[in-house]
Design a protein around this motif. Structure first.
Motif, PDB file in Angstrom:
ATOM      1  N   GLU A  82       2.440 -10.266   2.925  1.00  0.00           N
ATOM      2  CA  GLU A  82       3.809 -10.283   2.408  1.00  0.00           C
ATOM      3  C   GLU A  82       3.848  -9.852   0.943  1.00  0.00           C
ATOM      4  O   GLU A  82       4.736  -9.084   0.536  1.00  0.00           O
ATOM      5  CB  GLU A  82       4.412 -11.681   2.571  1.00  0.00           C
ATOM      6  N   GLU A  83       2.880 -10.335   0.147  1.00  0.00           N
ATOM      7  CA  GLU A  83       2.853  -9.978  -1.278  1.00  0.00           C
ATOM      8  C   GLU A  83       2.499  -8.513  -1.489  1.00  0.00           C
ATOM      9  O   GLU A  83       3.018  -7.854  -2.385  1.00  0.00           O
ATOM     10  CB  GLU A  83       1.872 -10.887  -2.034  1.00  0.00           C
ATOM     11  N   ILE A  84       1.593  -8.007  -0.678  1.00  0.00           N
ATOM     12  CA  ILE A  84       1.213  -6.586  -0.773  1.00  0.00           C
ATOM     13  C   ILE A  84       2.450  -5.710  -0.586  1.00  0.00           C
ATOM     14  O   ILE A  84       2.687  -4.768  -1.348  1.00  0.00           O
ATOM     15  CB  ILE A  84       0.130  -6.243   0.279  1.00  0.00           C
ATOM     16  N   ILE A 130      -4.819 -11.985  -1.511  1.00  0.00           N
ATOM     17  CA  ILE A 130      -3.398 -11.669  -1.537  1.00  0.00           C
ATOM     18  C   ILE A 130      -2.899 -11.632  -0.097  1.00  0.00           C
ATOM     19  O   ILE A 130      -3.656 -11.303   0.824  1.00  0.00           O
ATOM     20  CB  ILE A 130      -3.127 -10.328  -2.263  1.00  0.00           C
ATOM     21  N   THR A 158      -7.024  -7.887  -3.509  1.00  0.00           N
ATOM     22  CA  THR A 158      -6.718  -6.810  -4.446  1.00  0.00           C
ATOM     23  C   THR A 158      -8.017  -6.301  -5.034  1.00  0.00           C
ATOM     24  O   THR A 158      -8.960  -7.061  -5.238  1.00  0.00           O
ATOM     25  CB  THR A 158      -5.808  -7.302  -5.580  1.00  0.00           C
ATOM     26  N   LYS A 199       5.711  -6.771  -0.681  1.00  0.00           N
ATOM     27  CA  LYS A 199       6.752  -7.132  -1.662  1.00  0.00           C
ATOM     28  C   LYS A 199       6.500  -6.468  -3.008  1.00  0.00           C
ATOM     29  O   LYS A 199       7.423  -5.969  -3.663  1.00  0.00           O
ATOM     30  CB  LYS A 199       6.792  -8.663  -1.826  1.00  0.00           C
ATOM     31  N   GLN A 200       5.217  -6.441  -3.439  1.00  0.00           N
ATOM     32  CA  GLN A 200       4.876  -5.855  -4.744  1.00  0.00           C
ATOM     33  C   GLN A 200       4.797  -4.329  -4.694  1.00  0.00           C
ATOM     34  O   GLN A 200       4.599  -3.684  -5.720  1.00  0.00           O
ATOM     35  CB  GLN A 200       3.545  -6.416  -5.240  1.00  0.00           C
ATOM     36  N   GLY A 201       4.934  -3.758  -3.498  1.00  0.00           N
ATOM     37  CA  GLY A 201       4.869  -2.308  -3.371  1.00  0.00           C
ATOM     38  C   GLY A 201       3.479  -1.735  -3.533  1.00  0.00           C
ATOM     39  O   GLY A 201       3.308  -0.546  -3.840  1.00  0.00           O
ATOM     40  N   ILE A 202       2.442  -2.578  -3.334  1.00  0.00           N
ATOM     41  CA  ILE A 202       1.062  -2.107  -3.463  1.00  0.00           C
ATOM     42  C   ILE A 202       0.757  -1.091  -2.352  1.00  0.00           C
ATOM     43  O   ILE A 202       0.113  -0.076  -2.583  1.00  0.00           O
ATOM     44  CB  ILE A 202       0.074  -3.293  -3.429  1.00  0.00           C
TER      45      ILE A 202
END
Length: 314
Positions: A157-159, A154, A144, A161-164
């Motif tokens: 999947e988190e990128i 990061i 990030t 999932k978090q909508g980044i």
């Protein structure tokens, strides 16, 4: 980390100004960026007290060369290079992730591996590897983009999932990253170098993704000398690097790693000269071109005149 609140220049149509660790960035009419590569140098998230002559020129010209050499893979932000230390280009909406790609187990990845971790940014790393060993396939370990302090690892999947970054666009960023790294690897090999790891930043205008910032410079990338690489690995020796790692090593030797309570050591003029010479050596080795020192008798006047002439053509 912002280093100045007052802009050194006031250009026509200037909407805002941002000073980073190395670059001063001017927003022109919310359409273009003027990016001035300074001679500042940073390590351990701290700007060193003395500038390094010609460093900005080195970074700007390396980045411009590699952006031009990869424009068939992905469009990039640059529109002109009106001055040895300046690039002008499109103002993009920046993705809030850096696409870090690693061909070898070095740097941050090695430190995580040595601490016993076998997964970084959701990507598995094989057992039984040594520092600076080559990965079977390059791995992408995104981070990030932090406004202040350190960037954070990061996972893909988190990128998503978090909508980044939307999933379809993130997949495209990964594809671009792998293609750029492959091109950079081939260009490095042509110069007897190994592109170990690097990072790419991307932005967007409408539905079009652009490659932004700098690429394949010694500040954003790690290079090894190819000659003797395997022999050094087999003997368990340090690899011969072509990066600003030597600056970090000097700071560590002089008791500074950016930790609380530590004092930045005074850089003797002889070391500043050595760093400048090393950056020029980096430029010539990476690009294969002879470095031509720009006139530095009045840098501010030179930059202002060149930028104003370029802006008048936009």
């Amino acid at each position: 980390m912002s280093t100045k609140s007052v802009a050194p220049f006031q250009f026509p149509g200037q909407k805002s100004f941002y000073s980073g660790k190395v670059r001063d960035v001017y927003n022109i009419n919310n359409k273009h960026l003027v990016m001035v590569a300074s001679d500042r140098i940073s390590a351990f998230d701290h700007i060193l007290p003395k500038p390094i002559p010609f460093k900005g020129q080195v970074l700007n010209q390396i980045a411009a060369k590699f952006l031009a050499a990869t424009s068939d893979i992905v469009p990039n932000w640059i529109e002109s290079v009106p001055d040895p230390s300046v690039a002008i280009g499109k103002l993009c909406e920046t993705y809030k992730v850096e696409m870090v790609i690693r061909g070898y187990l070095s740097g941050h990845a090695w430190r995580e591996y040595k601490a016993g971790k076998r997964i970084i940014c959701g990507v598995a790393m094989p057992d039984g590897m040594k520092e600076n060993d080559r990965f079977p396939t390059p791995i992408i370990t995104p981070a990030t983009k932090a406004e202040e302090g350190h960037d954070e690892d990061i996972s893909r999947e988190e990128i998503i999932k978090q909508g980044i970054v939307p999933e379809s666009e993130y997949i495209q960023l990964e594809n671009y990253t792998r293609a750029l790294f492959q091109r950079g690897t081939e260009m490095a090999a042509d110069k007897g170098l190994i592109l170990v790891d690097t990072k790419y930043e991307f932005g967007k205008i409408g539905d079009t993704i652009y490659l932004i910032d700098e690429i394949h410079t010694p500040d954003s990338s790690r290079y090894f000398y190819a000659d003797g690489y395997q022999e050094r690995q087999d003997r368990g020796e340090k690899q011969k690097q072509l990066s600003k790692e030597f600056v970090r090593e000097w700071l560590i030797e002089n008791g500074f790693q950016g930790l609380d309570g530590q004092t930045m050591p005074e850089m003797p003029d002889s070391f500043v000269t050595e760093v400048s010479e090393r950056y020029i050596e980096l430029y010539e080795h990476i690009t294969g071109d002879q470095f031509v020192k720009a006139d530095i008798s009045n840098v501010s006047k030179r930059i202002e005149e060149n930028v104003l002439a370029a802006l008048a053509k936009l």
